[in-house]
Write an enzyme that holds these catalytic residues in place. Structure first.
Site, PDB file in Angstrom:
ATOM      1  N   LYS A  22      30.574  51.390  28.261  1.00 12.15           N
ATOM      2  CA  LYS A  22      29.570  51.447  29.338  1.00 12.15           C
ATOM      3  C   LYS A  22      29.493  50.093  30.047  1.00 12.15           C
ATOM      4  O   LYS A  22      29.542  50.001  31.275  1.00 12.15           O
ATOM      5  CB  LYS A  22      28.193  51.781  28.786  1.00 12.15           C
ATOM      6  CG  LYS A  22      27.046  51.503  29.776  1.00 12.15           C
ATOM      7  CD  LYS A  22      25.687  51.803  29.188  1.00 12.15           C
ATOM      8  CE  LYS A  22      25.089  50.741  28.350  1.00 12.15           C
ATOM      9  NZ  LYS A  22      24.422  49.645  29.077  1.00 12.15           N
ATOM     10  N   ASN A  23      29.404  49.015  29.278  1.00 13.57           N
ATOM     11  CA  ASN A  23      29.168  47.691  29.861  1.00 13.57           C
ATOM     12  C   ASN A  23      30.403  47.091  30.512  1.00 13.57           C
ATOM     13  O   ASN A  23      30.324  46.046  31.145  1.00 13.57           O
ATOM     14  CB  ASN A  23      28.582  46.755  28.801  1.00 13.57           C
ATOM     15  CG  ASN A  23      27.180  47.177  28.453  1.00 13.57           C
ATOM     16  OD1 ASN A  23      26.577  48.012  29.135  1.00 13.57           O
ATOM     17  ND2 ASN A  23      26.634  46.621  27.395  1.00 13.57           N
ATOM     18  N   CYS A 115      11.690  45.089  32.076  1.00 14.01           N
ATOM     19  CA  CYS A 115      12.534  45.749  31.076  1.00 14.01           C
ATOM     20  C   CYS A 115      11.862  45.601  29.718  1.00 14.01           C
ATOM     21  O   CYS A 115      11.338  44.545  29.396  1.00 14.01           O
ATOM     22  CB  CYS A 115      13.919  45.105  31.047  1.00 14.01           C
ATOM     23  SG  CYS A 115      14.989  45.842  29.802  1.00 14.01           S
ATOM     24  N   ARG A 120      13.934  39.542  32.002  1.00 13.37           N
ATOM     25  CA  ARG A 120      15.354  39.502  32.389  1.00 13.37           C
ATOM     26  C   ARG A 120      15.503  39.027  33.829  1.00 13.37           C
ATOM     27  O   ARG A 120      15.839  39.796  34.719  1.00 13.37           O
ATOM     28  CB  ARG A 120      15.989  40.869  32.194  1.00 13.37           C
ATOM     29  CG  ARG A 120      15.976  41.312  30.745  1.00 13.37           C
ATOM     30  CD  ARG A 120      16.607  42.643  30.534  1.00 13.37           C
ATOM     31  NE  ARG A 120      18.060  42.607  30.645  1.00 13.37           N
ATOM     32  CZ  ARG A 120      18.839  43.678  30.478  1.00 13.37           C
ATOM     33  NH1 ARG A 120      18.274  44.852  30.225  1.00 13.37           N
ATOM     34  NH2 ARG A 120      20.143  43.595  30.580  1.00 13.37           N
ATOM     35  N   PRO A 121      15.286  37.705  34.074  1.00 15.48           N
ATOM     36  CA  PRO A 121      15.410  37.202  35.442  1.00 15.48           C
ATOM     37  C   PRO A 121      16.863  37.255  35.923  1.00 15.48           C
ATOM     38  O   PRO A 121      17.764  37.476  35.130  1.00 15.48           O
ATOM     39  CB  PRO A 121      14.942  35.742  35.292  1.00 15.48           C
ATOM     40  CG  PRO A 121      15.222  35.393  33.870  1.00 15.48           C
ATOM     41  CD  PRO A 121      15.063  36.670  33.075  1.00 15.48           C
ATOM     42  N   LEU A 124      20.119  32.974  37.512  1.00 11.00           N
ATOM     43  CA  LEU A 124      21.475  32.409  37.363  1.00 11.00           C
ATOM     44  C   LEU A 124      22.469  33.101  38.297  1.00 11.00           C
ATOM     45  O   LEU A 124      23.379  32.463  38.823  1.00 11.00           O
ATOM     46  CB  LEU A 124      21.924  32.531  35.904  1.00 11.00           C
ATOM     47  CG  LEU A 124      21.090  31.750  34.879  1.00 11.00           C
ATOM     48  CD1 LEU A 124      21.500  32.148  33.455  1.00 11.00           C
ATOM     49  CD2 LEU A 124      21.240  30.245  35.086  1.00 11.00           C
ATOM     50  N   ASP A 308      23.142  43.639  21.094  1.00  9.11           N
ATOM     51  CA  ASP A 308      23.107  45.099  21.230  1.00  9.11           C
ATOM     52  C   ASP A 308      23.362  45.823  19.914  1.00  9.11           C
ATOM     53  O   ASP A 308      23.362  47.052  19.876  1.00  9.11           O
ATOM     54  CB  ASP A 308      24.125  45.560  22.280  1.00  9.11           C
ATOM     55  CG  ASP A 308      23.772  45.057  23.676  1.00  9.11           C
ATOM     56  OD1 ASP A 308      24.653  45.080  24.546  1.00  9.11           O
ATOM     57  OD2 ASP A 308      22.620  44.622  23.873  1.00  9.11           O
ATOM     58  N   ARG A 400      21.573  57.333  28.077  1.00  8.18           N
ATOM     59  CA  ARG A 400      21.938  56.284  29.036  1.00  8.18           C
ATOM     60  C   ARG A 400      23.213  55.571  28.613  1.00  8.18           C
ATOM     61  O   ARG A 400      23.984  55.115  29.442  1.00  8.18           O
ATOM     62  CB  ARG A 400      20.845  55.218  29.116  1.00  8.18           C
ATOM     63  CG  ARG A 400      19.510  55.695  29.647  1.00  8.18           C
ATOM     64  CD  ARG A 400      18.707  54.488  29.982  1.00  8.18           C
ATOM     65  NE  ARG A 400      19.388  53.758  31.036  1.00  8.18           N
ATOM     66  CZ  ARG A 400      18.730  53.109  31.981  1.00  8.18           C
ATOM     67  NH1 ARG A 400      17.423  53.087  31.942  1.00  8.18           N
ATOM     68  NH2 ARG A 400      19.370  52.477  32.929  1.00  8.18           N
TER      69      ARG A 400
HETATM   70  C1  EPZ Z   1      24.354  42.512  29.496  1.00  8.16           C
HETATM   71  O1  EPZ Z   1      23.093  42.432  30.171  1.00  8.16           O
HETATM   72  C2  EPZ Z   1      24.401  43.904  28.862  1.00  8.16           C
HETATM   73  N1  EPZ Z   1      24.271  44.910  29.901  1.00  8.16           N
HETATM   74  C3  EPZ Z   1      23.259  44.060  27.861  1.00  8.16           C
HETATM   75  O2  EPZ Z   1      23.421  45.319  27.194  1.00  8.16           O
HETATM   76  C4  EPZ Z   1      23.367  42.974  26.810  1.00  8.16           C
HETATM   77  O3  EPZ Z   1      22.258  43.057  25.951  1.00  8.16           O
HETATM   78  C5  EPZ Z   1      23.393  41.587  27.487  1.00  8.16           C
HETATM   79  O4  EPZ Z   1      24.446  41.516  28.460  1.00  8.16           O
HETATM   80  C6  EPZ Z   1      23.631  40.474  26.482  1.00  8.16           C
HETATM   81  O5  EPZ Z   1      24.804  40.663  25.777  1.00  8.16           O
HETATM   82  C7  EPZ Z   1      25.372  45.250  30.617  1.00  8.16           C
HETATM   83  O6  EPZ Z   1      26.458  44.725  30.464  1.00  8.16           O
HETATM   84  C8  EPZ Z   1      25.196  46.337  31.626  1.00  8.16           C
HETATM   85  P1  EPZ Z   1      22.501  38.532  30.265  1.00  8.16           P
HETATM   86  P2  EPZ Z   1      22.793  41.197  31.173  1.00  8.16           P
HETATM   87  O7  EPZ Z   1      22.407  38.169  31.708  1.00  8.16           O
HETATM   88  O8  EPZ Z   1      24.043  40.714  31.780  1.00  8.16           O
HETATM   89  C9  EPZ Z   1      18.855  35.457  30.429  1.00  8.16           C
HETATM   90  C10 EPZ Z   1      22.861  47.463  26.429  1.00  8.16           C
HETATM   91  O9  EPZ Z   1      22.135  47.746  25.463  1.00  8.16           O
HETATM   92  N2  EPZ Z   1      19.150  35.359  31.871  1.00  8.16           N
HETATM   93  O10 EPZ Z   1      23.751  38.160  29.549  1.00  8.16           O
HETATM   94  O11 EPZ Z   1      21.682  41.636  32.038  1.00  8.16           O
HETATM   95  C11 EPZ Z   1      18.370  36.854  30.027  1.00  8.16           C
HETATM   96  O12 EPZ Z   1      16.998  37.006  30.259  1.00  8.16           O
HETATM   97  C12 EPZ Z   1      22.424  46.333  27.380  1.00  8.16           C
HETATM   98  O13 EPZ Z   1      23.935  48.017  26.681  1.00  8.16           O
HETATM   99  C13 EPZ Z   1      18.476  34.430  32.627  1.00  8.16           C
HETATM  100  O14 EPZ Z   1      17.631  33.681  32.116  1.00  8.16           O
HETATM  101  O15 EPZ Z   1      22.255  40.114  30.118  1.00  8.16           O
HETATM  102  C14 EPZ Z   1      18.775  36.886  28.559  1.00  8.16           C
HETATM  103  O16 EPZ Z   1      17.798  36.222  27.823  1.00  8.16           O
HETATM  104  C15 EPZ Z   1      21.031  45.889  27.142  1.00  8.16           C
HETATM  105  N3  EPZ Z   1      18.760  34.362  33.964  1.00  8.16           N
HETATM  106  C16 EPZ Z   1      20.078  36.110  28.538  1.00  8.16           C
HETATM  107  O17 EPZ Z   1      20.089  35.294  29.710  1.00  8.16           O
HETATM  108  C17 EPZ Z   1      19.707  35.157  34.563  1.00  8.16           C
HETATM  109  O18 EPZ Z   1      19.928  35.062  35.782  1.00  8.16           O
HETATM  110  C18 EPZ Z   1      21.335  36.975  28.516  1.00  8.16           C
HETATM  111  O19 EPZ Z   1      21.211  37.962  29.506  1.00  8.16           O
HETATM  112  C19 EPZ Z   1      20.383  36.092  33.772  1.00  8.16           C
HETATM  113  C20 EPZ Z   1      20.100  36.184  32.421  1.00  8.16           C
END
Ligand code: EPZ
Length: 421
Positions: A22-23, A115, A120-121, A124, A308, A400
């Site tokens: 999915k991801n 969420c 989840r900002p 970045l 995850d 989902r």
């Molecule tokens: C991806 O989400 C995955 N989703 C998530 O899987 C997974 O939990 C996550 O990566 C971490 O491995 C998809 O790939 C569709 P991040 P993503 O940006 O990219 C913080 C599932 O169950 N952050 O890597 O949205 C954020 O808050 C889902 O399949 C900022 O601070 O996650 C978190 O604490 C759930 N600013 C950390 O970084 C930003 O601009 C990692 O989030 C972006 C993120």
């Protein structure tokens, strides 16, 4: 709305195939917006999330055809604005932002909402696009992005945030940078296998990317990209969920069509806890542990332990003798599964970003509420092993991200059925 009625006290054994990731599918489908030509994406899982992404591509003007797991996407003429109505249904739709900025030098994408797994900002993502020279304004719930006067230009940046690297943030910057003149260097990039899979697809379209799968990615911008064909990687989180099911109540479970190397962070913890895990080039087999012992894991960006799979490991710890713990460093509040597992009789103490779990003999079936994708999978696994019957409500969370989870678990010996709420 549906619920899942799970008969407890079952033992699992046999073989199950992993679906496509999915991801990986979500950003790769979004990347098809980077070219006017047709792209063929295979092994895309049939999930509500991938269906949402296809709807968004259609809304943006792309022609989409699908035949079971193979998608044909042709984005000849596209719009630059992704509407709230669609984006609000799935956070991951934010990853159309990079391709729109890369190809059209402008984009209007609705700001993702809240969420349950935590804050989840997308700061970045936006910072990375600003580094490339984009003007970013957030107004009226929308993110408005426009290439600055000088247009977009390759540069060096560091995308590390407070909680480490960002997966979709790295994807968005990558997809904007491939059509941006000059060299872009992303330090602190996410090294997840799904990011590497996206880069492999982009390189097939004619991009020049090096270092994907590491924390330093170099992109040489090109003028345009062409159509390409790609098969997405197996879903390591789905495969991991089946392996953990095999640890909880299995008598030999083999997960086929997976990439054992992608599952090392998990299998290392299980082997240290006493489980017999063997692999081939595309399968992982787990045998029951004679005397399983407690484990202590900390979630980290890949190749650390994946967040995850944290909830599913909490379900395992509930009936593992002794003390186990799970420290969640990526989404510190991601413990929605804990109160539901406690309803089933688990002994769990939540202390900030850490769950401490003392194993009990057996959990008891009861009605529980799914809250998010991985938490709901954890409840299903716990229910298969529990005494009596469990009803898992809000099944849509599972659909989902898991393709026919109940059917697949049934092939391993689980007894469960869907019913109306
Ligand atoms: C991806 O989400 C995955 N989703 C998530 O899987 C997974 O939990 C996550 O990566 C971490 O491995 C998809 O790939 C569709 P991040 P993503 O940006 O990219 C913080 C599932 O169950 N952050 O890597 O949205 C954020 O808050 C889902 O399949 C900022 O601070 O996650 C978190 O604490 C759930 N600013 C950390 O970084 C930003 O601009 C990692 O989030 C972006 C993120």
């Amino acid at each position: 709305m549906q619920k899942l009625i799970v008969q407890g006290g079952q033992r699992l054994r046999g073989k199950v195939n992993a679906s496509g990731s999915k991801n990986s599918s979500l950003p790769i489908l979004a990347a098809t917006l980077l070219t006017k030509e047709e792209c063929i994406i295979r092994h895309v899982p049939d999930l509500s999330d991938t269906n949402y992404m296809l709807q968004i591509l259609c809304e943006l003007g792309a022609e989409v055809e699908r035949a079971s797991g193979t998608m044909s996407v042709k984005a000849e003429k596209i719009k630059h604005d992704a509407p709230y109505d669609l984006v609000r249904k799935m956070r991951a739709s934010i990853c159309v932002m990079g391709p729109l900025v890369g190809r059209l030098h402008k984009a209007t994408v609705s700001m993702p909402g809240g969420c349950v797994i935590g804050d989840r900002p997308v700061d970045l993502h936006l910072k990375g696009l600003e580094y490339l020279g984009a003007d970013v304004k957030v107004d009226g719930g929308n993110i408005n992005i426009q290439a600055g006067k000088g247009g977009l230009k390759g540069t060096s940046m560091n995308l590390q945030g407070r909680f480490g690297s960002t997966v979709l943030g790295t994807d968005n910057v990558l997809m904007a940078a491939v059509l941006t003149k000059g060299t872009t260097i992303i330090e602190g990039a996410a090294a997840e296998p799904e990011v590497e899979d996206l880069a492999n697809f982009l390189n097939k379209m004619g991009a020049k990317i090096e270092g994907a799968g590491t924390t330093r990615i170099v992109v040489e911008g090109v003028k345009e990209l062409h159509g390409a064909e790609h098969t997405v990687i197996p879903d390591r989180i789905e495969a991991g969920t089946f392996i953990i099911a095999g640890a909880i109540c299995g008598d030999g479970v083999m997960v086929k069509r997976c990439v054992p190397a992608h599952l090392r962070p998990l299998t290392d913890v299980l082997q240290a806890s006493g489980y017999d895990v063997t692999t081939t080039k595309d399968s992982v087999t787990i045998m029951p542990a004679k005397s399983p012992k407690g484990f202590h894991l900390t979630t980290r960006p890949h190749p650390g332990f994946p967040t995850d799979m944290q909830a599913q490991m909490c379900a395992l710890a509930c009936t593992t003798p002794g003390l186990s713990s799970a420290k969640e460093t990526i989404f510190p509040q991601r413990f929605m599964h804990v109160p539901e597992l406690k309803r089933m009789g688990a002994t769990i103490e939540l202390d900030g970003d850490t769950a401490r779990i003392t194993g009990v003999e057996k959990l008891s079936g009861c009605p529980v509420m799914a809250s998010d994708l991985r938490a709901s999978a954890a409840l299903v696994l716990a229910a298969i092993n529990a005494k009596g019957t469990t009803e898992v409500h809000r099944l849509y969370h599972i659909d989902r991200g898991y393709e026919h989870l109940d059917d697949k678990l049934a092939t391993l010996g689980a007894v469960m059925e869907r019913a109306r709420e």
